[in-house]
Scaffold this active site. Structure first.
Site, PDB file in Angstrom:
ATOM      1  N   ARG A  30       0.861  -1.188   0.000  1.00  0.00           N
ATOM      2  CA  ARG A  30       0.000   0.000   0.000  1.00  0.00           C
ATOM      3  C   ARG A  30       0.892   1.231   0.000  1.00  0.00           C
ATOM      4  O   ARG A  30       2.105   1.116   0.071  1.00  0.00           O
ATOM      5  CB  ARG A  30      -1.031  -0.004   1.156  1.00  0.00           C
ATOM      6  CG  ARG A  30      -0.676  -0.705   2.424  1.00  0.00           C
ATOM      7  CD  ARG A  30       0.428  -0.071   3.212  1.00  0.00           C
ATOM      8  NE  ARG A  30       0.229   1.358   3.398  1.00  0.00           N
ATOM      9  CZ  ARG A  30       1.180   2.230   3.627  1.00  0.00           C
ATOM     10  NH1 ARG A  30       2.457   1.851   3.692  1.00  0.00           N
ATOM     11  NH2 ARG A  30       0.916   3.502   3.790  1.00  0.00           N
ATOM     12  N   ARG A  60      -7.462  -0.234  -6.723  1.00  0.00           N
ATOM     13  CA  ARG A  60      -7.808   0.791  -5.729  1.00  0.00           C
ATOM     14  C   ARG A  60      -8.036   2.110  -6.478  1.00  0.00           C
ATOM     15  O   ARG A  60      -7.325   2.391  -7.445  1.00  0.00           O
ATOM     16  CB  ARG A  60      -6.694   0.954  -4.674  1.00  0.00           C
ATOM     17  CG  ARG A  60      -6.556  -0.266  -3.766  1.00  0.00           C
ATOM     18  CD  ARG A  60      -5.628   0.003  -2.600  1.00  0.00           C
ATOM     19  NE  ARG A  60      -6.242   0.859  -1.587  1.00  0.00           N
ATOM     20  CZ  ARG A  60      -5.559   1.375  -0.557  1.00  0.00           C
ATOM     21  NH1 ARG A  60      -4.272   1.126  -0.425  1.00  0.00           N
ATOM     22  NH2 ARG A  60      -6.176   2.124   0.338  1.00  0.00           N
ATOM     23  N   GLN A  78      -1.947   2.132  10.100  1.00  0.00           N
ATOM     24  CA  GLN A  78      -0.657   2.253   9.391  1.00  0.00           C
ATOM     25  C   GLN A  78       0.371   2.989  10.251  1.00  0.00           C
ATOM     26  O   GLN A  78       1.569   2.776  10.126  1.00  0.00           O
ATOM     27  CB  GLN A  78      -0.840   3.017   8.065  1.00  0.00           C
ATOM     28  CG  GLN A  78      -1.551   2.241   6.983  1.00  0.00           C
ATOM     29  CD  GLN A  78      -3.030   2.553   6.946  1.00  0.00           C
ATOM     30  OE1 GLN A  78      -3.631   2.859   7.974  1.00  0.00           O
ATOM     31  NE2 GLN A  78      -3.637   2.455   5.790  1.00  0.00           N
ATOM     32  N   ASP A 107      -2.106  10.977  -1.791  1.00  0.00           N
ATOM     33  CA  ASP A 107      -2.547   9.955  -2.744  1.00  0.00           C
ATOM     34  C   ASP A 107      -2.915  10.554  -4.094  1.00  0.00           C
ATOM     35  O   ASP A 107      -2.784   9.901  -5.121  1.00  0.00           O
ATOM     36  CB  ASP A 107      -3.711   9.149  -2.173  1.00  0.00           C
ATOM     37  CG  ASP A 107      -3.176   8.118  -1.202  1.00  0.00           C
ATOM     38  OD1 ASP A 107      -2.920   8.476  -0.044  1.00  0.00           O
ATOM     39  OD2 ASP A 107      -2.950   6.967  -1.638  1.00  0.00           O
ATOM     40  N   ASN A 146      -5.417  12.354   1.051  1.00  0.00           N
ATOM     41  CA  ASN A 146      -4.475  11.502   1.787  1.00  0.00           C
ATOM     42  C   ASN A 146      -5.291  10.708   2.805  1.00  0.00           C
ATOM     43  O   ASN A 146      -6.519  10.848   2.901  1.00  0.00           O
ATOM     44  CB  ASN A 146      -3.380  12.347   2.443  1.00  0.00           C
ATOM     45  CG  ASN A 146      -2.239  11.494   2.979  1.00  0.00           C
ATOM     46  OD1 ASN A 146      -1.723  10.614   2.273  1.00  0.00           O
ATOM     47  ND2 ASN A 146      -1.849  11.694   4.212  1.00  0.00           N
ATOM     48  N   LYS A 147      -4.602   9.894   3.565  1.00  0.00           N
ATOM     49  CA  LYS A 147      -5.251   8.999   4.525  1.00  0.00           C
ATOM     50  C   LYS A 147      -6.288   9.698   5.383  1.00  0.00           C
ATOM     51  O   LYS A 147      -6.087  10.835   5.802  1.00  0.00           O
ATOM     52  CB  LYS A 147      -4.157   8.370   5.403  1.00  0.00           C
ATOM     53  CG  LYS A 147      -4.619   7.365   6.422  1.00  0.00           C
ATOM     54  CD  LYS A 147      -5.518   6.296   5.871  1.00  0.00           C
ATOM     55  CE  LYS A 147      -4.952   5.541   4.695  1.00  0.00           C
ATOM     56  NZ  LYS A 147      -5.995   4.774   3.954  1.00  0.00           N
TER      57      LYS A 147
HETATM   58  O1  MRU Z   1      -4.490   3.162   2.385  1.00  0.00           O
HETATM   59  P1  MRU Z   1      -3.006   3.368   2.243  1.00  0.00           P
HETATM   60  O2  MRU Z   1      -2.215   2.788   3.378  1.00  0.00           O
HETATM   61  O3  MRU Z   1      -2.508   2.952   0.889  1.00  0.00           O
HETATM   62  O4  MRU Z   1      -2.833   4.947   2.323  1.00  0.00           O
HETATM   63  C1  MRU Z   1      -1.553   5.493   2.221  1.00  0.00           C
HETATM   64  C2  MRU Z   1      -1.516   6.955   2.418  1.00  0.00           C
HETATM   65  O5  MRU Z   1      -2.514   7.604   2.615  1.00  0.00           O
HETATM   66  C3  MRU Z   1      -0.173   7.621   2.250  1.00  0.00           C
HETATM   67  O6  MRU Z   1      -0.068   8.742   3.062  1.00  0.00           O
HETATM   68  C4  MRU Z   1      -0.015   8.052   0.782  1.00  0.00           C
HETATM   69  O7  MRU Z   1      -0.260   6.983  -0.074  1.00  0.00           O
HETATM   70  C5  MRU Z   1       1.328   8.589   0.506  1.00  0.00           C
HETATM   71  S1  MRU Z   1       2.544   7.362   0.652  1.00  0.00           S
HETATM   72  C6  MRU Z   1       4.063   7.998   0.281  1.00  0.00           C
END
Ligand code: MRU
Length: 329
Positions: free
Chosen positions: A46, A81, A181, A222, A232-233
Site C-alpha cells: 500500500r 484501488r 498504518q 494519494d 491523503n489517509k
Molecule cells: O491506504 P493506504 O495505506 O494505501 O494509504 C496510504 C496513504 O494515505 C499515504 O499517506 C499516501 O499513499 C502517501 S505514501 C508515500
C-alpha cells in the site's frame, strides 16, 4: 533501509507483506497480474508510489504472455484501488510504452518507474529536511515512508534526510485508525531506522500540537488536484485543521507522479470506501455490536488553503497552487 518493500527479481515481484507487520517480516512472491491485483486490493502492499511501482511490474509480468494479456492486466490493475493517482500514472505510462515502443520495452519501463521513484524520494527528503531546525519535533500520519514507496518514502524521507544532515529529530506518530498504518508501519519503520518516534492515539493529536512544541507536520498524498487540494489517509484533513488552528506549518510531501493534471479541484477525487470489518474489528476481534451500520471512507481531501507548502522533487510549491502547480507540471 533495513528492509526491502519491492524487489523485481526478473521472474517475480518480491514484496514485504505489510499486513503481517510489525510482528513478522514475511516476503511474498507475486508471479501474475492477478497476484499483484490481490496484493494491492488486500493491502499487502500500500502507499501511493509503491502501488504504482508494483502495478508497473505487474504489467511487466504480463508482457511475458503477449499483448492481449498486457491490456487485460492494465485494465484489471486499474480496478484495484481508486484513489492513489500514482497507480494510474504508472499504468498509463506502461500502456503508452506498449503502444509506442512495443511489448519488449515493458520490463525496462517498469524498472525505470521504480528507479525514478527512488530518486524522487531522495530529492523530496533533501528539500523537506532543509525546513527543519536541529532538535526538531514533527508529526506525520499513516505511513508515507519506505514501506509506501519504491525508495525512502515521501514524508518520512524528510526525517531520514534530516538525520543524515546531522539534525536530531523526534516524530509523533498517530496510530491512524482504522487500518493502523501509523502504529503498525510508521512506528516500526522509524524505529528500525533509528528515528525517535512517539506513538499517540489519533484523538491525542490536537493536544500534542498545542503543547509539545511541534515544529511542522509532514504528510504524504494519494492524489493532488490542479488547485493543490490533496487526498491523503483519512484523518489528514482534521490534522490539517488542528495544525492551522495552532499555527503549526502543515506540509504535503509528494512526487509529481501524485499530481492529477486532469482535475482542477479535490471535489473530483474518488474516495475509496473499504470493508466495515476494518472499523468493527481490531486484530480479528470484534469491538462493536454485531450488525452495527458502518461508514468507512479511507481517504479525505485537505483543501489547499490549509497547506503551507507542497514539497516535490523539483522544489517546494507555495500558494497560489493553481499557478505553482501549473508551472511545475
Ligand atoms: O491506504 P493506504 O495505506 O494505501 O494509504 C496510504 C496513504 O494515505 C499515504 O499517506 C499516501 O499513499 C502517501 S505514501 C508515500
Amino acid at each position: 533501509m533495513e528492509f526491502q518493500t519491492v524487489e523485481w527479481t526478473g521472474d517475480c515481484i518480491k514484496i514485504i507483506d505489510q499486513r503481517r507487520l510489525p510482528d513478522e517480516e514475511v516476503y511474498l512472491e507475486l508471479r501474475t497480474p492477478e497476484d499483484v491485483y490481490r496484493a494491492i486490493k488486500d493491502m499487502a502492499i500500500r502507499g501511493a508510489p509503491a502501488i504504482g511501482v508494483v502495478a508497473g511490474y505487474g504489467v511487466a509480468l504480463a508482457s511475458k504472455k503477449g499483448e492481449k494479456e498486457v491490456r487485460k492486466a492494465i485494465s484489471l490493475l486499474k480496478r484495484s484501488r481508486p484513489t492513489a493517482y500514482n497507480l494510474f500514472y504508472a499504468l498509463d505510462r506502461m500502456e503508452k510504452a506498449l503502444n509506442e515502443k512495443g511489448i519488449s520495452s515493458l520490463i525496462d519501463e517498469a524498472i525505470a518507474i521504480h528507479n525514478e521513484d527512488i530518486e524522487k524520494c531522495q530529492k523530496l527528503g533533501e528539500f523537506g529536511a532543509q525546513l527543519l531546525p536541529d532538535n526538531a519535533t514533527c508529526m506525520t500520519i499513516c505511513n508515507a515512508g519506505a514501506l509506501a514507496t519504491g525508495g525512502i518514502g515521501t514524508a518520512l524521507a524528510v526525517f531520514y534526510m534530516a538525520k543524515e544532515m546531522g539534525k536530531r529529530i523526534k516524530v509523533f506518530v498517530p496510530e491512524t485508525r482504522p487500518f493502523l498504518q501509523g502504529s503498525r508501519l510508521t512506528a516500526w519503520e522509524l524505529m528500525k531506522n533509528g528515528i525517535e518516534s512517539i506513538l499517540i492515539a489519533d484523538n491525542a493529536r490536537a493536544i500534542v500540537l498545542e503543547r509539545e512544541g511541534v515544529d511542522a507536520v509532514f504528510v504524504g498524498a494519494d492524489r493532488i488536484a490542479g488547485n493543490g487540494d490533496t487526498a491523503n489517509k483519512i484523518g489528514t484533513l482534521s490534522l490539517a485543521i488542528a495544525s492551522n488552528f495552532f499555527g503549526v506549518p502543515f506540509y504535503v510531501v509528494a512526487p509529481i507522479t501524485t499530481f492529477d493534471p486532469s482535475i482542477t479541484s479535490g471535489n473530483d477525487i474518488p474516495i475509496e470506501e473499504r470493508a466495515p470489518e476494518e472499523v468493527t474489528h481490531i486484530g480479528g476481534k470484534r469491538i462493536a455490536p454485531v450488525n452495527v451500520k458502518v461508514k468507512n471512507p479511507v481517504f479525505d481531501v485537505t483543501p489547499a488553503r490549509l497547506i503551507s507548502g507542497i514539497i516535490t522533487e523539483k522544489g517546494i510549491l507555495h500558494p497560489p497552487y493553481t499557478v505553482s502547480i501549473k508551472k511545475i507540471l
